[in-house]
Write a protein that holds these residues in place. Sequence first.
Motif, PDB file in Angstrom:
ATOM      1  N   UNK A  36      -1.241  11.091 -10.431  1.00 29.70           N
ATOM      2  CA  UNK A  36      -2.608  11.301 -10.296  1.00 29.70           C
ATOM      3  C   UNK A  36      -3.193   9.600 -10.934  1.00 29.70           C
ATOM      4  N   UNK A  37      -2.341   9.452 -11.643  1.00 29.41           N
ATOM      5  CA  UNK A  37      -2.228   7.921 -12.234  1.00 29.41           C
ATOM      6  C   UNK A  37      -2.645   7.022 -10.602  1.00 29.41           C
ATOM      7  N   UNK A  38      -0.798   7.009  -9.641  1.00 33.13           N
ATOM      8  CA  UNK A  38      -0.734   6.263  -9.327  1.00 33.13           C
ATOM      9  C   UNK A  38      -2.163   6.549  -7.391  1.00 33.13           C
ATOM     10  N   UNK A  39      -2.431   7.517  -7.642  1.00 32.66           N
ATOM     11  CA  UNK A  39      -3.655   7.557  -6.035  1.00 32.66           C
ATOM     12  C   UNK A  39      -4.741   6.605  -7.011  1.00 32.66           C
ATOM     13  N   UNK A  40      -5.050   6.727  -8.697  1.00 27.21           N
ATOM     14  CA  UNK A  40      -6.273   5.811  -8.507  1.00 27.21           C
ATOM     15  C   UNK A  40      -5.680   4.198  -8.787  1.00 27.21           C
ATOM     16  N   UNK A  41      -4.851   4.289  -9.288  1.00 26.95           N
ATOM     17  CA  UNK A  41      -4.363   2.688  -9.062  1.00 26.95           C
ATOM     18  C   UNK A  41      -3.951   1.868  -7.370  1.00 26.95           C
ATOM     19  N   UNK A  42      -3.946   2.419  -6.767  1.00 27.88           N
ATOM     20  CA  UNK A  42      -3.904   2.385  -5.246  1.00 27.88           C
ATOM     21  C   UNK A  42      -5.262   1.872  -4.525  1.00 27.88           C
ATOM     22  N   UNK A  43      -5.812   2.823  -4.912  1.00 25.03           N
ATOM     23  CA  UNK A  43      -7.123   2.998  -4.862  1.00 25.03           C
ATOM     24  C   UNK A  43      -8.380   1.990  -5.784  1.00 25.03           C
ATOM     25  N   UNK A  44      -7.412   1.870  -7.056  1.00 24.43           N
ATOM     26  CA  UNK A  44      -8.319   0.688  -7.599  1.00 24.43           C
ATOM     27  C   UNK A  44      -7.849  -0.850  -6.406  1.00 24.43           C
ATOM     28  N   UNK A  45      -7.012  -1.202  -6.428  1.00 21.35           N
ATOM     29  CA  UNK A  45      -6.566  -2.596  -5.632  1.00 21.35           C
ATOM     30  C   UNK A  45      -6.661  -1.985  -4.349  1.00 21.35           C
ATOM     31  N   UNK A  46      -7.206  -1.483  -4.346  1.00 17.32           N
ATOM     32  CA  UNK A  46      -8.482  -1.701  -2.387  1.00 17.32           C
ATOM     33  C   UNK A  46      -9.378  -2.045  -2.751  1.00 17.32           C
ATOM     34  N   UNK A  47     -10.880  -1.320  -3.802  1.00 17.85           N
ATOM     35  CA  UNK A  47     -11.788  -1.833  -3.953  1.00 17.85           C
ATOM     36  C   UNK A  47     -11.210  -3.098  -4.446  1.00 17.85           C
ATOM     37  N   UNK A  48     -10.070  -3.709  -4.972  1.00 13.53           N
ATOM     38  CA  UNK A  48     -10.495  -4.950  -5.571  1.00 13.53           C
ATOM     39  C   UNK A  48     -10.010  -5.660  -5.040  1.00 13.53           C
ATOM     40  N   UNK A  49      -9.082  -5.447  -3.624  1.00 13.92           N
ATOM     41  CA  UNK A  49      -8.834  -6.622  -2.799  1.00 13.92           C
ATOM     42  C   UNK A  49     -10.235  -7.034  -2.198  1.00 13.92           C
TER      43      UNK A  49
END
Length: 152
Positions: A36-49
């Motif tokens: 779950x942490x990994x999924x959210x961290x990838x989503x966060x990275x995309x939103x930040x990018x």
Amino acid sequence: MSIWWSLHLRREAASVPLARRLLLGTMETAGVDPDISFDLSVALSEACANAVEHGGDERAGVSSSAEYRVTAYLDGETCRIEVTDSGPGFPVVRGRRGALRSVHSTAEDGRGLGLIEQLADHVHYRNRPGRGAVVSFDKILKWREGALLKVS
């Protein structure tokens, strides 16, 4: 117990891994399941990018477009993340219900938004007229045994 934090970051590529590491560290400390942490961290990275690339109004000058904000809430069984920028906002493409919708998956831009939609349980895009865009998403959390925030 609940946790929330907010970062004001410079609109530069180097800020993206900083936000991601803070989220992963928070989730690990709280006892969130690593998948779950990994999924959210990838989503966060995309939103930040997305905020770094599109989140400023270059015509308005550096002072109004040099930053973006990331806020994360871990509360009970849910994590909600919001990324707010000061750019021109999302193009208004109205769907059947009149809501903003993401760009078609074959478009050159917009793939990151589609990835966020795949990784999160709920995603919401909104424009703040004259003040930028907000991407918010949430996911139901799963916990490791003995987690700090686990809801009984």
